[in-house]
Design a protein around this motif. Structure first.
Motif, short mmCIF file in Angstrom:
data_model
loop_
_atom_site.label_atom_id
_atom_site.label_comp_id
_atom_site.label_asym_id
_atom_site.label_seq_id
_atom_site.Cartn_x
_atom_site.Cartn_y
_atom_site.Cartn_z
N TRP A 303 0.83 -1.20 0.00
CA TRP A 303 0.00 0.00 0.00
C TRP A 303 0.86 1.24 0.00
O TRP A 303 1.88 1.32 0.70
N CYS A 304 0.46 2.23 -0.80
CA CYS A 304 1.19 3.50 -0.86
C CYS A 304 1.00 4.32 0.42
O CYS A 304 1.78 5.22 0.69
N GLY A 305 -0.05 4.02 1.14
CA GLY A 305 -0.34 4.66 2.43
C GLY A 305 -1.04 3.65 3.31
O GLY A 305 -0.64 2.48 3.37
N ALA A 306 -2.11 4.06 3.95
CA ALA A 306 -2.88 3.14 4.78
C ALA A 306 -3.67 2.17 3.91
O ALA A 306 -4.14 2.52 2.83
N ALA A 307 -3.81 0.93 4.38
CA ALA A 307 -4.64 -0.05 3.68
C ALA A 307 -6.08 0.45 3.63
O ALA A 307 -6.58 1.00 4.62
N PRO A 308 -6.78 0.28 2.51
CA PRO A 308 -8.09 0.92 2.36
C PRO A 308 -9.25 0.26 3.08
O PRO A 308 -10.27 0.90 3.31
N GLY A 309 -9.15 -1.02 3.45
CA GLY A 309 -10.29 -1.69 4.05
C GLY A 309 -11.33 -2.02 3.00
O GLY A 309 -11.34 -3.11 2.43
N LEU A 310 -12.22 -1.10 2.71
CA LEU A 310 -13.22 -1.24 1.64
C LEU A 310 -13.15 -0.01 0.76
O LEU A 310 -13.19 1.12 1.25
N LEU A 311 -13.03 -0.21 -0.54
CA LEU A 311 -12.89 0.91 -1.47
C LEU A 311 -13.66 0.62 -2.74
O LEU A 311 -13.53 -0.46 -3.33
N ARG A 312 -14.42 1.57 -3.18
CA ARG A 312 -15.05 1.51 -4.50
C ARG A 312 -14.24 2.45 -5.39
O ARG A 312 -14.33 3.67 -5.27
N GLU A 323 -8.47 1.08 -17.07
CA GLU A 323 -8.99 1.03 -15.71
C GLU A 323 -10.36 0.38 -15.72
O GLU A 323 -11.18 0.66 -16.59
N LEU A 324 -10.61 -0.47 -14.74
CA LEU A 324 -11.90 -1.13 -14.62
C LEU A 324 -12.53 -0.76 -13.29
O LEU A 324 -11.87 -0.80 -12.25
N PRO A 325 -13.82 -0.36 -13.28
CA PRO A 325 -14.47 -0.06 -12.00
C PRO A 325 -14.51 -1.32 -11.13
O PRO A 325 -14.75 -2.42 -11.62
N ALA A 326 -14.29 -1.15 -9.84
CA ALA A 326 -14.18 -2.32 -8.97
C ALA A 326 -14.50 -1.96 -7.53
O ALA A 326 -14.39 -0.80 -7.12
N VAL A 327 -14.87 -2.97 -6.77
CA VAL A 327 -14.99 -2.87 -5.32
C VAL A 327 -13.86 -3.71 -4.73
O VAL A 327 -13.74 -4.90 -5.05
N VAL A 328 -13.05 -3.09 -3.89
CA VAL A 328 -11.87 -3.76 -3.32
C VAL A 328 -12.08 -3.93 -1.83
O VAL A 328 -12.38 -2.97 -1.12
N THR A 351 -0.28 -8.27 -11.62
CA THR A 351 -0.48 -7.33 -10.51
C THR A 351 -1.73 -6.51 -10.73
O THR A 351 -1.94 -5.97 -11.83
N ALA A 352 -2.55 -6.41 -9.70
CA ALA A 352 -3.70 -5.52 -9.71
C ALA A 352 -3.32 -4.25 -8.96
O ALA A 352 -2.98 -4.31 -7.78
N VAL A 353 -3.34 -3.11 -9.64
CA VAL A 353 -3.04 -1.83 -9.01
C VAL A 353 -4.36 -1.10 -8.79
O VAL A 353 -5.17 -0.96 -9.70
N VAL A 354 -4.56 -0.63 -7.56
CA VAL A 354 -5.82 -0.05 -7.13
C VAL A 354 -5.72 1.47 -7.15
O VAL A 354 -4.73 2.05 -6.66
N TYR A 355 -6.75 2.12 -7.70
CA TYR A 355 -6.80 3.58 -7.81
C TYR A 355 -8.06 4.12 -7.14
O TYR A 355 -9.11 3.49 -7.18
N ASP A 356 -7.92 5.30 -6.57
CA ASP A 356 -9.06 6.09 -6.11
C ASP A 356 -9.01 7.39 -6.88
O ASP A 356 -8.26 8.31 -6.52
N GLY A 357 -9.74 7.48 -7.98
CA GLY A 357 -9.57 8.59 -8.90
C GLY A 357 -8.21 8.47 -9.57
O GLY A 357 -7.87 7.42 -10.12
N THR A 358 -7.40 9.52 -9.51
CA THR A 358 -6.05 9.45 -10.08
C THR A 358 -5.02 8.97 -9.06
O THR A 358 -3.86 8.73 -9.41
N ARG A 359 -5.43 8.82 -7.81
CA ARG A 359 -4.49 8.44 -6.74
C ARG A 359 -4.26 6.93 -6.73
O ARG A 359 -5.19 6.15 -6.78
N VAL A 360 -2.98 6.55 -6.64
CA VAL A 360 -2.62 5.14 -6.52
C VAL A 360 -2.75 4.73 -5.06
O VAL A 360 -2.07 5.28 -4.19
#
Length: 382
Positions: A303-312, A323-328, A351-360
């Protein structure tokens, strides 16, 4: 240029590959007032065995190009030999993953283990503050003081996917001077600065595969690990043995060409690799629609910062993929990804890379794939 804040200029190591991007990044770091030292990484124990010419990134020619660029910029320049560590952490990992039927990305592993671990640790030990590279990504300081990594302004050159393995400490000591600039302008700037690499082609493919023939390279390196009699190529629907192969390392999930089956499916449509089972040596093939997956189970998160827990948010599954919309959903070292639209040809080891908007947000290694409706070929076979 960076999210780093602090008094005065930084002491910066500029990792110079010998290409145009890293040369301009080093020049910009100098222009920003930092005290910059250029370094080139010698990654091959036998340079002649790696890519040569303008398409390489760690060859003798590239070292010379990097040195000339450092001379033009006016900074000290050194070559750091990390060939043993590169072979152990990147090349051996690449071979082990393919031998196990998975599909790795060696560029992510190189960024994780070499450029932002080995190089950064050595740099900090020598009293430097940060490492600058020519990657296309952006760093921003968040309100809580953490460093966020965002996609580059030039989405066509964005490299945040291969940087998704970086943690907060590594990001805090990194500089990406090119993140806000289109590639065409970088080349123009290089020419204006008198850098001879201004028109040098970008590097492609895997640097340690000298001729670009990944399957041939793996056959040479892994042939002795494969069963003497190879294995079967099996039809997914009927179980019919369609052919034989020399080793599962020559295949990856989603592959269409080079199957050497000799005849098309009864309906005339092409077949694709659906599953690779290295223990039995079985390669399962079938129609394209059987490649669709919308559930991923991933391990080894970073994780680049804190683990997200639940993220859409969104996920990216290939270096140049969409990019594919996803629930993580994150539970310790286990990451479950629900894709809101199907992906095709996704293999364990990617590797699955997770984004929140443009943020990794971070990344994780795909361990299993499946669908909400039922099991994937990988799950059925296992």
């Amino acid at each position: 240029m960076t999210a780093h804040t602090g008094p005065g200029p930084l002491r910066v190591v500029a990792a110079m590959s010998g290409g145009v991007d890293s040369a301009v990044a080093a020049a910009r770091a100098v222009e920003a007032g930092h005290e910059v030292t250029g370094i080139h990484l010698a990654l091959s124990r036998n340079p002649a065995s790696y890519r040569s010419g303008a398409r390489g990134c760690c060859t003798v020619e590239d070292a010379n190009d990097a040195r000339r660029a450092a001379d033009v910029i006016g900074i000290p320049f050194y070559v750091w030999d990390l060939s043993e560590r590169f072979h152990a952490d990147v090349v051996e990992d690449f071979m082990d993953e393919y031998a196990a039927g998975r599909t790795p990305n060696p560029c992510l592993r190189c960024n994780e283990k070499i450029k932002f671990e080995a190089v950064l640790e050595r740099s900090l030990a020598l009293g430097f503050d940060a490492v600058a590279t020519g990657h296309y990504a952006q760093l921003r300081r968040a309100g809580d003081g953490t460093v966020e990594m965002h996609r580059a302004e030039d989405h066509g050159k964005d490299q945040s996917y291969v940087l998704g393995v970086l943690d907060q400490r590594q990001l805090a000591h990194s500089l990406f001077p090119l993140g806000d600039t289109p590639k065409a302008k970088v080349r123009t700037e290089a020419a204006e600065r008198g850098l001879l690499v201004a028109d040098k082609p970008d590097s492609h493919d895997i640097c340690f595969v000298a001729d670009g023939d990944n399957a041939g390279w793996l056959r040479e390196k892994l042939g002795e690990r494969a069963p003497n009699d190879g294995g079967d190529i099996v039809d997914d629907a009927t179980g019919e043995v369609l052919g034989r192969h020399d080793g599962t390392y020559g295949f990856t999930v989603g592959q269409r060409k080079g199957l050497r089956i000799g005849r098309p499916a009864p309906d005339g449509r092409p077949r694709f690799v659906l599953d690779i089972e290295p223990v039995s040596g079985t390669v399962t093939v079938g129609p394209h629609e059987r490649l669709a997956v919308d559930r991923l189970t991933c391990t080894h998160p970073r994780w680049c910062g804190a683990a997200p827990g639940l993220l859409r948010g969104t996920v990216q599954l290939r270096a140049h993929g969409a990019e594919l919309p996803a629930v993580v959903r994150v539970d310790g070292d286990r990451v479950e990804v629900e894709l809101l639209e199907p992906a095709y040809g996704i293999a364990p080891g990617q590797t699955a890379v997770v984004y929140d908007g443009t943020r990794v947000v971070g990344s994780a290694t795909i361990d299993r794939t499946g669908t909400a409706a039922g099991a994937s070929p990988q799950e059925e076979q296992r």
